[in-house]
Design a protein around this motif. Structure first.
Motif, short mmCIF file in Angstrom:
data_model
loop_
_atom_site.label_atom_id
_atom_site.label_comp_id
_atom_site.label_asym_id
_atom_site.label_seq_id
_atom_site.Cartn_x
_atom_site.Cartn_y
_atom_site.Cartn_z
N UNK A 195 46.59 32.80 51.86
CA UNK A 195 45.49 32.97 50.92
C UNK A 195 44.46 33.98 51.44
N UNK A 196 44.25 33.99 52.76
CA UNK A 196 43.30 34.94 53.34
C UNK A 196 43.71 36.39 53.07
N UNK A 197 44.98 36.62 52.84
CA UNK A 197 45.46 37.99 52.63
C UNK A 197 45.10 38.54 51.26
N UNK A 198 44.56 37.72 50.38
CA UNK A 198 44.11 38.20 49.07
C UNK A 198 42.95 39.16 49.25
N UNK A 199 43.00 40.28 48.53
CA UNK A 199 41.92 41.27 48.60
C UNK A 199 40.74 40.86 47.72
N UNK A 200 39.54 41.01 48.24
CA UNK A 200 38.35 40.72 47.45
C UNK A 200 38.27 41.64 46.24
N UNK A 201 38.60 42.92 46.41
CA UNK A 201 38.61 43.83 45.27
C UNK A 201 39.67 43.42 44.24
N UNK A 202 40.77 42.89 44.73
CA UNK A 202 41.79 42.38 43.82
C UNK A 202 41.28 41.22 42.99
N UNK A 203 40.51 40.33 43.63
CA UNK A 203 39.90 39.22 42.90
C UNK A 203 38.96 39.75 41.83
N UNK A 204 38.07 40.68 42.22
CA UNK A 204 37.13 41.25 41.24
C UNK A 204 37.88 41.81 40.04
N UNK A 205 38.91 42.61 40.31
CA UNK A 205 39.62 43.31 39.24
C UNK A 205 40.41 42.34 38.37
N UNK A 206 41.06 41.35 38.98
CA UNK A 206 41.81 40.37 38.20
C UNK A 206 40.88 39.56 37.29
N UNK A 207 39.73 39.15 37.82
CA UNK A 207 38.78 38.39 37.00
C UNK A 207 38.31 39.24 35.82
N UNK A 208 37.96 40.50 36.08
CA UNK A 208 37.51 41.38 35.00
C UNK A 208 38.62 41.57 33.96
N UNK A 209 39.86 41.74 34.43
CA UNK A 209 40.98 41.91 33.50
C UNK A 209 41.15 40.69 32.61
N UNK A 210 41.14 39.52 33.22
CA UNK A 210 41.41 38.30 32.46
C UNK A 210 40.24 37.89 31.57
#
Length: 384
Positions: A264-279
């Protein structure tokens, strides 16, 4: 209400990109291979990433984010699927999630069912998990492609421990029917097997087509299934490294919870931001993208008929990847090599998708009509 199709970026702007699609080959090659698209980012994603850079928000991903709730809302709106946010756990990318799940539900040497023609990493991930591939090819008829449920049952009955499901299927674009998935769940349940479902292409299901999440197909599917997905394929976010595993029953959830925290630590913070915005904010952009892809899959069919007689292509119901049989043209098992060398078009080699891929190519039509047209015309020149 009509939806305006999304326009791709101009070729000159695309050539400035440094990702694999645009950096791997010289500038005289048109790249229609790797699953990257040629469209501008959804405005909400551009805005959230810009704001993150401006505030210097580039640290580690926290243990709690809005992603589970954001995806649950998206799944409800787009698929009619009720997701429990407590059963969503992030990781770096879909194949990392699949690798960790295989490690969790198999032992080295166990057999894992793969259904070619299929996404090439489905073969490679078994090397990583030290498992063995058991091939059960898709069935094909005039209507398209489907899972060989009898063959899958025989494989599970013979001792296979898990199956990698591509739902929707890459490269054929097949959207599996609900009853097919429900029966697959029953088969796995009968034999004590597991289904790991890669659903990264689900947001790209074409207008008028219904996508069924594997975990929602039936009670047995929920008991034996894991879904691994991301916004990355639809919203072109592969470089931001964020995916997640979804479960719908107690035992699969327990297995996922036991996966090491480092995954789970390997998840990118920018990836989280972008996925949340997309969804949360990307529906209108996604609808425009789908309108364009719907046009492009039909354009590809027409272009092949005009310029590459003998090619066989059935437009899929999801994604932006065209699976094309050019075996009748006599270009050998791997026609992509000649196409790259002589036509200066980069497409995916069919054999990398398994034995049924001989004589085939995969064409990425997530681009402009102009680029797609020129690419097919170049390929067609080889026929003449």
């Amino acid at each position: 209400m009509s939806i305006t199709p999304l326009d791709a970026l101009p070729l000159a702007d695309l050539r400035k990109r440094s990702s694999t699609k645009w950096a791997k080959y010289p500038s005289d090659v048109l790249p229609l291979f790797v699953a990257e698209t040629d469209f501008p980012l959804a405005p909400a994603i551009t805005e959230c990433l810009t704001q993150a850079v401006q505030r210097g928000d580039t640290g580690y991903t926290p243990p709690t984010t809005r992603l589970p709730e954001a995806f649950a809302g998206f799944a409800d709106r787009r698929f009619g699927w009720t997701v429990d946010p407590a059963r969503v756990r992030t990781t770096c990318d879909v194949m990392m999630g699949i690798a960790e799940l295989l490690r969790a539900v198999t032992e080295p040497g166990d057999r894992v069912i793969v259904t070619p023609p299929v996404y090439p990493p489905f073969f490679a991930v078994n090397e990583e998990s030290r498992t063995e591939v058991e091939v059960v090819p898709l069935q094909q008829d005039d209507a398209g492609w489907s899972l060989d449920l009898a063959g899958i049952e025989a494989a599970f009955a013979g001792g296979a421990k898990a199956m990698l499901l591509c739902n929707p299927h890459n490269p054929t674009g097949t959207v599996h029917a609900r009853e097919t998935l429900a029966e697959l769940g029953r088969i796995a349940h009968r034999h004590g097997g597991w289904i790991i479902s890669d659903e990264i292409h689900a947001p790209l299901t074409m207008p008028g087509v219904t996508f069924t999440p594997f975990l929602d197909a039936g009670p047995e599917a929920a008991e034996v299934g894991f879904a691994v997905t991301s916004a990355s394929k639809a919203f072109n976010l592969a470089g931001l490294k964020c995916a997640f595993v979804v479960t719908a029953a107690a035992e699969p959830a327990r297995i996922v919870a036991a996966i090491p925290d480092e995954v789970e630590w390997r998840t990118s913070l920018f990836g989280i931001f972008a996925n949340v915005a997309a969804f949360e904010e990307g529906d209108a952009w996604l609808d425009s993208l789908l309108a364009r892809l719907d046009l492009n899959r039909r354009l590809l069919r027409d272009l092949l008929a005009e310029h590459v007689p003998g090619a066989r292509y059935l437009p899929g119901d999801a994604g932006y990847l065209g699976w094309v049989d050019v075996s009748a043209l006599g270009w050998g098992d791997n026609p992509a090599a000649r196409i790259l060398r002589e036509a200066k078009v980069a497409v995916n080699p069919g054999p990398t998708f398994g034995e049924p891929g001989r004589g085939h190519i995969r064409i990425n039509y997530g681009t402009s009509p102009e680029i797609l047209t020129e690419a097919v015309q170049r390929i067609g020149a080889l026929v003449r």
